[in-house]
Design a protein around this motif. Sequence first.
Motif, PDB file in Angstrom:
ATOM      1  N   ALA A  87       0.810  -1.222   0.000  1.00  0.00           N
ATOM      2  CA  ALA A  87       0.000   0.000   0.000  1.00  0.00           C
ATOM      3  C   ALA A  87       0.843   1.271   0.000  1.00  0.00           C
ATOM      4  O   ALA A  87       0.330   2.341  -0.316  1.00  0.00           O
ATOM      5  N   GLU A  88       2.129   1.171   0.341  1.00  0.00           N
ATOM      6  CA  GLU A  88       3.000   2.354   0.377  1.00  0.00           C
ATOM      7  C   GLU A  88       3.982   2.425  -0.782  1.00  0.00           C
ATOM      8  O   GLU A  88       4.766   3.368  -0.874  1.00  0.00           O
ATOM      9  N   TRP A 127      -0.707   9.522  -4.463  1.00  0.00           N
ATOM     10  CA  TRP A 127      -0.721   8.597  -3.328  1.00  0.00           C
ATOM     11  C   TRP A 127      -1.445   9.237  -2.143  1.00  0.00           C
ATOM     12  O   TRP A 127      -2.267   8.599  -1.486  1.00  0.00           O
ATOM     13  N   SER A 128      -1.155  10.492  -1.873  1.00  0.00           N
ATOM     14  CA  SER A 128      -1.788  11.210  -0.770  1.00  0.00           C
ATOM     15  C   SER A 128      -3.303  11.290  -0.975  1.00  0.00           C
ATOM     16  O   SER A 128      -4.075  11.040  -0.050  1.00  0.00           O
ATOM     17  N   ASP A 130      -5.201   9.327  -2.857  1.00  0.00           N
ATOM     18  CA  ASP A 130      -5.789   7.983  -2.808  1.00  0.00           C
ATOM     19  C   ASP A 130      -5.911   7.442  -1.389  1.00  0.00           C
ATOM     20  O   ASP A 130      -6.827   6.687  -1.081  1.00  0.00           O
ATOM     21  N   THR A 131      -4.950   7.793  -0.533  1.00  0.00           N
ATOM     22  CA  THR A 131      -4.926   7.242   0.822  1.00  0.00           C
ATOM     23  C   THR A 131      -5.501   8.191   1.867  1.00  0.00           C
ATOM     24  O   THR A 131      -5.760   7.772   3.000  1.00  0.00           O
ATOM     25  N   ARG A 133      -3.759  10.525   3.167  1.00  0.00           N
ATOM     26  CA  ARG A 133      -2.642  10.754   4.096  1.00  0.00           C
ATOM     27  C   ARG A 133      -1.717  11.833   3.525  1.00  0.00           C
ATOM     28  O   ARG A 133      -0.795  11.525   2.777  1.00  0.00           O
ATOM     29  N   PRO A 136       2.342  11.419   5.786  1.00  0.00           N
ATOM     30  CA  PRO A 136       2.799  10.139   6.334  1.00  0.00           C
ATOM     31  C   PRO A 136       4.192  10.286   6.951  1.00  0.00           C
ATOM     32  O   PRO A 136       5.064  10.934   6.374  1.00  0.00           O
TER      33      PRO A 136
END
Length: 184
Positions: A87-88, A127-128, A130-131, A133, A136
């Motif tokens: 996931a990361e 990514w930010s 989508d998550t 976050r 992180p």
Amino acid sequence: MGSTSSSSGRPAGARDRDAEGRARNARPRDGLGRPLPHGADGVPRQPEGVPRTPRQTVAEAQALLDEGKPFHAHEVFEDAWKSGPRAERGLWRGLAQLAVGLTHAARGNATGGARLLRRGADAVREWSADTGRPDPYGMDLTGLAAWARELAADVERGAEDVEPGAGPVVDAARRAPRLRGAAG
């Protein structure tokens, strides 16, 4: 006909290989990861496959960026990308792209540097989003994306220090991002 050998004692054209037979470039490298002649003094490379927590990854990469070694920071991020949670992977891959973009900009490759800086900015932003976050491990992904886009524009304008006989060159230590807190 006898085989020709290089100055390193290897047959001419032979590739450096690790114990498992995988191709590895054993040539020493400079602070920006460029290969130097065999036997030259180089900057030690980051060991591959080192298990680090995400916070250790961020701290080690920041120290390398601060030293003007974005190529080496990219290797730290690459370890996290390859060994971290699925996931990361997008996060760490994007951070590696930012470091490689800075590397290319510091080498005078404006086109490649700007392209990778923008690709990395898009990756961490995506990514930010989508998550959900944005920060992180204490990193400011919004600030990092802004830093990367600003540097990409500066590189394309040629607004950096110019080394005689080279294209525009970014001072990698001076323009290194702050991974935690405000970027820039």
